[in-house]
Scaffold this active site. Structure first.
Site, PDB file in Angstrom:
ATOM      1  N   HIS A  32      63.906  48.099  63.533  1.00 50.96           N
ATOM      2  CA  HIS A  32      64.103  47.372  62.438  1.00 50.96           C
ATOM      3  C   HIS A  32      65.628  46.684  62.624  1.00 50.96           C
ATOM      4  CE1 HIS A  32      66.434  51.408  61.666  1.00 50.96           C
ATOM      5  NE2 HIS A  32      67.462  50.673  61.793  1.00 50.96           N
TER       6      HIS A  32
HETATM    7  C1  T46 Z   1      70.189  52.064  62.421  1.00 52.83           C
HETATM    8  C2  T46 Z   1      69.657  53.276  63.414  1.00 52.83           C
HETATM    9  C3  T46 Z   1      70.119  53.035  65.010  1.00 52.83           C
HETATM   10  C4  T46 Z   1      69.840  57.614  54.467  1.00 52.83           C
HETATM   11  O1  T46 Z   1      69.260  58.062  53.387  1.00 52.83           O
HETATM   12  N1  T46 Z   1      71.152  57.284  54.618  1.00 52.83           N
HETATM   13  C5  T46 Z   1      71.526  56.803  55.794  1.00 52.83           C
HETATM   14  O2  T46 Z   1      72.874  56.641  55.736  1.00 52.83           O
HETATM   15  C6  T46 Z   1      70.756  56.649  56.530  1.00 52.83           C
HETATM   16  C7  T46 Z   1      71.083  55.811  58.131  1.00 52.83           C
HETATM   17  C8  T46 Z   1      69.203  56.802  56.400  1.00 52.83           C
HETATM   18  N2  T46 Z   1      68.931  57.168  55.437  1.00 52.83           N
HETATM   19  C9  T46 Z   1      67.546  57.581  55.398  1.00 52.83           C
HETATM   20  C10 T46 Z   1      66.595  56.354  55.230  1.00 52.83           C
HETATM   21  C11 T46 Z   1      65.237  57.076  55.690  1.00 52.83           C
HETATM   22  O3  T46 Z   1      64.579  57.499  54.788  1.00 52.83           O
HETATM   23  O4  T46 Z   1      67.214  58.337  56.323  1.00 52.83           O
HETATM   24  C12 T46 Z   1      65.665  58.205  56.536  1.00 52.83           C
HETATM   25  C13 T46 Z   1      65.647  57.921  58.304  1.00 52.83           C
HETATM   26  O5  T46 Z   1      66.166  56.483  58.369  1.00 52.83           O
HETATM   27  P1  T46 Z   1      65.545  55.360  59.478  1.00 52.83           P
HETATM   28  O6  T46 Z   1      64.208  55.397  59.393  1.00 52.83           O
HETATM   29  O7  T46 Z   1      66.195  54.105  59.094  1.00 52.83           O
HETATM   30  O8  T46 Z   1      66.049  56.044  60.705  1.00 52.83           O
HETATM   31  P2  T46 Z   1      66.252  55.369  62.168  1.00 52.83           P
HETATM   32  O9  T46 Z   1      66.557  56.403  62.985  1.00 52.83           O
HETATM   33  O10 T46 Z   1      64.873  54.578  62.388  1.00 52.83           O
HETATM   34  O11 T46 Z   1      67.450  54.188  62.222  1.00 52.83           O
HETATM   35  C14 T46 Z   1      68.699  54.660  61.835  1.00 52.83           C
HETATM   36  C15 T46 Z   1      69.629  53.980  60.651  1.00 52.83           C
HETATM   37  O12 T46 Z   1      68.702  53.962  59.706  1.00 52.83           O
HETATM   38  C16 T46 Z   1      69.793  52.481  61.217  1.00 52.83           C
HETATM   39  O13 T46 Z   1      70.713  52.237  60.128  1.00 52.83           O
HETATM   40  O14 T46 Z   1      70.719  51.076  62.656  1.00 52.83           O
HETATM   41  O15 T46 Z   1      69.421  54.550  63.050  1.00 52.83           O
END
Ligand code: T46
Length: 316
Positions: free
Chosen positions: A227
């Site tokens: 993303h």
């Molecule tokens: C990024 C990369 C480096 C929350 O509820 N609060 C938060 O502050 C964050 C960061 C995530 N979430 C929830 C949203 C999703 O349901 O945690 C779940 C996993 O998030 P995501 O699939 O987006 O995780 P990554 O590892 O793909 O991405 C993360 C960050 O979301 C993003 O900002 O830049 O790490």
């Protein structure tokens, strides 16, 4: 991921890969052309001390590529390097992993002083791969006798790395990746008691920090991200372990650049919409992010085409 000696069970995968020798980085890349000859080659591969061949495999020991040292010269303390990775796992970090591991073997186990390799000028993918990892062509530093091994072929670009080069971090001599700044996080070492690193919002990084999150307990080989953010600014760093970060600013329909984070004092500052993917090269590695704003799903672009549209680019 790991490298290990080639084994009989690699025969079929290795045979198929060797049909694609044009994608290897050494133009003289050659393995026996028939399955029978290749089988004997694998069985006898430990007998020839001037060459060392490794399979690059994943955590389940599945064959993904080959990396080898040839022309091992214990008088001159040098060897040539060749690498080939199955196209279906390109961009997944196997080539860089294999390369670092074989360099460690060359310098730490064989005690060599120099490893060199060349690529054809008409192989932009390979040239980009080495440049991206911080290697510059060093034609002048390559001994004449080596260049002569390739018949003084003018269509080659030469690279070399020396034992004491910080080759794992050579790419960190870059200042930016996909328009994002690579910064040195202030670090205070102590004598036999580790190091303490720190940064302060608006002073050391160009924004106020409203949120810190970290990603842990990730198995080796897992991928996350996929993303971009519309407005969020972030500092990303890996205080423990080894994570490959792929950043893409979307230029010209997609412009992926990779960096391996394995030094707690290196941080990547992202201030614009950049597509990111993270690959856990070692299990339990930790990724920490200091972010400029609270969490909101509205700020995410989770579809690559939407991201390209957002940055005004188009898929090529
Ligand atoms: C990024 C990369 C480096 C929350 O509820 N609060 C938060 O502050 C964050 C960061 C995530 N979430 C929830 C949203 C999703 O349901 O945690 C779940 C996993 O998030 P995501 O699939 O987006 O995780 P990554 O590892 O793909 O991405 C993360 C960050 O979301 C993003 O900002 O830049 O790490």
């Amino acid at each position: 991921m790991k490298i290990r000696s080639i084994e009989k069970k690699d025969l079929n995968e290795m045979f198929n890969l060797c049909q694609k020798s044009e994608i290897s980085c050494l133009p003289d890349f050659s393995y026996p052309k028939s399955q029978d000859a290749l089988k004997s080659f694998i069985e006898d591969s430990d007998k020839d001390h001037s060459e060392k061949h490794f399979a690059i495999v994943n955590a389940d020991d599945e064959f993904k590529g080959l990396v080898c040292l040839r022309h091992i010269d214990s008088k001159e303390n040098r060897a040539s390097l060749s690498i080939i990775v199955n196209p279906n796992v390109w961009t997944k970090g196997y080539a860089w992993f294999g390369m670092v591991e074989v360099l460690k073997y060359a310098f730490n186990t064989l005690n060599l002083e120099q490893v060199y390799w060349c690529v054809k000028k008409d192989n932009p993918r390979a040239i980009r791969f080495f440049r991206k990892h911080g290697f510059n062509s060093l034609d002048k530093d390559i001994p004449k006798s080596i260049v002569e091994q390739w018949n003084n072929n003018q269509d080659l670009i030469w690279f070399a790395v020396l034992k004491n080069d910080d080759y794992e971090n050579i790419a960190l001599s870059r200042k930016t990746i996909a328009d994002c700044n690579i910064i040195k996080i202030k670090t205070v070492p102590t004598i036999e008691a580790g190091a303490l690193s720190f940064f302060e919002g608006t002073k050391d990084i160009p924004f106020d920090i409203k949120r810190v999150y970290f990603i842990s307990q990730v198995p080796e080989g897992a991928r996350r991200g996929f993303h971009a953010h519309k407005n969020l600014k972030q500092l990303l760093f890996c205080p423990y372990g080894k994570i490959q970060l792929v950043l893409d600013n979307g230029e010209n329909g997609g412009n992926r650049e990779e960096i391996t984070l394995n030094d707690p004092s290196i941080g990547i500052v992202i201030e614009k919409p950049v597509w990111r993917e993270m690959l856990w090269l070692e299990k339990n590695s930790v990724l920490v992010v200091a972010a400029s704003d609270f969490y909101t799903e509205d700020d995410y672009l989770r579809n690559y085409d939407d991201f390209l549209k957002y940055v005004g680019s188009e898929r090529q």
